[in-house]
Scaffold this active site. Structure first.
Site, PDB file in Angstrom:
ATOM      1  CD1 TRP A  28      73.291 -22.974  50.600  1.00 60.41           C
ATOM      2  CD2 TRP A  28      74.727 -24.413  49.642  1.00 60.41           C
ATOM      3  NE1 TRP A  28      74.471 -22.884  51.264  1.00 60.41           N
ATOM      4  CE2 TRP A  28      75.378 -23.750  50.699  1.00 60.41           C
ATOM      5  CE3 TRP A  28      75.434 -25.362  48.904  1.00 60.41           C
ATOM      6  CZ2 TRP A  28      76.705 -24.000  51.041  1.00 60.41           C
ATOM      7  CZ3 TRP A  28      76.751 -25.626  49.243  1.00 60.41           C
ATOM      8  CH2 TRP A  28      77.376 -24.940  50.294  1.00 60.41           C
ATOM      9  CB  SER A  62      68.648 -28.377  51.674  1.00 64.25           C
ATOM     10  OG  SER A  62      68.635 -28.234  50.277  1.00 64.25           O
ATOM     11  CD  GLU A  64      69.322 -22.826  56.580  1.00 64.28           C
ATOM     12  OE1 GLU A  64      69.708 -23.106  55.429  1.00 64.28           O
ATOM     13  OE2 GLU A  64      69.972 -23.109  57.602  1.00 64.28           O
ATOM     14  CB  THR A  92      82.740 -32.156  54.661  1.00 61.77           C
ATOM     15  OG1 THR A  92      81.556 -31.515  54.180  1.00 61.77           O
ATOM     16  CG2 THR A  92      83.961 -31.313  54.337  1.00 61.77           C
ATOM     17  CG  HIS A  94      78.576 -30.220  56.070  1.00 63.05           C
ATOM     18  ND1 HIS A  94      79.897 -30.165  56.459  1.00 63.05           N
ATOM     19  CD2 HIS A  94      77.908 -29.325  56.835  1.00 63.05           C
ATOM     20  CE1 HIS A  94      80.019 -29.266  57.411  1.00 63.05           C
ATOM     21  NE2 HIS A  94      78.833 -28.743  57.650  1.00 63.05           N
ATOM     22  CE1 TYR A 119      63.320 -35.309  51.774  1.00 61.04           C
ATOM     23  CE2 TYR A 119      63.428 -36.585  49.760  1.00 61.04           C
ATOM     24  CZ  TYR A 119      64.027 -36.095  50.891  1.00 61.04           C
ATOM     25  OH  TYR A 119      65.337 -36.382  51.138  1.00 61.04           O
ATOM     26  NE  ARG A 133      68.072 -38.593  39.893  1.00 59.82           N
ATOM     27  CZ  ARG A 133      69.048 -39.183  39.187  1.00 59.82           C
ATOM     28  NH1 ARG A 133      69.896 -38.478  38.455  1.00 59.82           N
ATOM     29  NH2 ARG A 133      69.174 -40.501  39.188  1.00 59.82           N
TER      30      ARG A 133
HETATM   31  N1  RBF Z   1      72.667 -26.617  51.265  1.00 63.14           N
HETATM   32  C1  RBF Z   1      72.066 -27.132  50.174  1.00 63.14           C
HETATM   33  O1  RBF Z   1      70.899 -26.850  49.935  1.00 63.14           O
HETATM   34  N2  RBF Z   1      72.751 -27.968  49.335  1.00 63.14           N
HETATM   35  C2  RBF Z   1      74.045 -28.345  49.553  1.00 63.14           C
HETATM   36  O2  RBF Z   1      74.607 -29.098  48.735  1.00 63.14           O
HETATM   37  C3  RBF Z   1      74.692 -27.831  50.703  1.00 63.14           C
HETATM   38  N3  RBF Z   1      75.964 -28.186  50.980  1.00 63.14           N
HETATM   39  C4  RBF Z   1      76.545 -27.718  52.110  1.00 63.14           C
HETATM   40  C5  RBF Z   1      77.848 -28.100  52.428  1.00 63.14           C
HETATM   41  C6  RBF Z   1      78.485 -27.612  53.562  1.00 63.14           C
HETATM   42  C7  RBF Z   1      79.873 -28.038  53.867  1.00 63.14           C
HETATM   43  C8  RBF Z   1      77.775 -26.717  54.411  1.00 63.14           C
HETATM   44  C9  RBF Z   1      78.432 -26.156  55.662  1.00 63.14           C
HETATM   45  C10 RBF Z   1      76.493 -26.334  54.117  1.00 63.14           C
HETATM   46  C11 RBF Z   1      75.864 -26.805  52.958  1.00 63.14           C
HETATM   47  N4  RBF Z   1      74.569 -26.416  52.643  1.00 63.14           N
HETATM   48  C12 RBF Z   1      73.955 -26.936  51.541  1.00 63.14           C
HETATM   49  C13 RBF Z   1      73.877 -25.350  53.424  1.00 63.14           C
HETATM   50  C14 RBF Z   1      72.949 -25.903  54.522  1.00 63.14           C
HETATM   51  O3  RBF Z   1      71.764 -26.447  53.973  1.00 63.14           O
HETATM   52  C15 RBF Z   1      72.562 -24.746  55.466  1.00 63.14           C
HETATM   53  O4  RBF Z   1      72.054 -23.678  54.706  1.00 63.14           O
HETATM   54  C16 RBF Z   1      73.731 -24.234  56.309  1.00 63.14           C
HETATM   55  O5  RBF Z   1      74.399 -25.299  56.952  1.00 63.14           O
HETATM   56  C17 RBF Z   1      73.250 -23.215  57.360  1.00 63.14           C
HETATM   57  O6  RBF Z   1      72.306 -23.814  58.249  1.00 63.14           O
END
Ligand code: RBF
Length: 161
Positions: A28, A62, A64, A92, A94, A119, A133
């Site tokens: 991500w 993240s 994971e 959201t 999240h 970290y 950053r």
């Molecule tokens: N993972 C990231 O590494 N960075 C993010 O900004 C991020 N935003 C997310 C926003 C939403 C709404 C969702 C559902 C997931 C997001 N994830 C993000 C993914 C998250 O770390 C993870 O891979 C998933 O939720 C599957 O477990």
């Protein structure tokens, strides 16, 4: 200048030539995490680390990083792990759930596991703050993560001598 040199911060980088590193990188926001990874690897190599002693594993997001770090510690015999991710606040809740979950679990693994976990999670309000950053405006965080990993492995080894 202070005369209390006993407590002076160490400025030398320990030799990393015998250290084995595991880097777990979230896909991500890969335009951020790929740069962090690149900075970290370059800094490790500059400190003497051998290419074959740097294991890089990618995970989807993240969240994971938690499983990724615990598995890497278990199976790969590394001396230290850097968890690299970028969480950017959205519309959201999240952001808070992911940041809190990852932070608490990596902290737990760090204190209960056998090797230090660094970290390397950027948690920012927006993309601009994340870019600042990595581009030098507010540091080059990947390099800092690498230096921290080297220092923590050195710290750990110094106690086992
Ligand atoms: N993972 C990231 O590494 N960075 C993010 O900004 C991020 N935003 C997310 C926003 C939403 C709404 C969702 C559902 C997931 C997001 N994830 C993000 C993914 C998250 O770390 C993870 O891979 C998933 O939720 C599957 O477990």
């Amino acid at each position: 200048m202070s005369t209390h040199t006993f407590f002076k911060e160490s400025t030398t980088t320990p030799d990393a030539s015998n250290m084995r590193f595991g880097l777990v990188v979230a896909e991500w926001n890969s335009h951020i995490t790929d740069v962090l990874l690149d900075q970290a690897v370059c800094a490790l190599l500059s400190a003497g680390a051998k290419k074959e002693n740097i294991i890089i594993k990618r995970v989807p997001g993240s969240f994971e990083l938690i499983f990724g770090c615990s598995e890497l510690a278990r199976y790969k015999g590394v001396d230290g792990i850097i968890a690299i991710g970028s969480v950017i606040r959205g519309d959201t809740p999240h952001f808070d759930y992911i940041c809190n979950g990852v932070t608490q679990e990596l902290a737990r693994q760090n204190s209960t596991g056998e090797v230090p976990i660094i970290y390397g999670l950027l948690t920012t309000e927006n993309e601009h703050q994340a870019i600042e950053r990595i581009d030098g405006t507010v540091g080059r965080k990947g390099e800092e993560f690498a230096m921290t990993a080297i220092k923590m492995i050195d710290f750990s080894w110094s106690l086992k001598k």
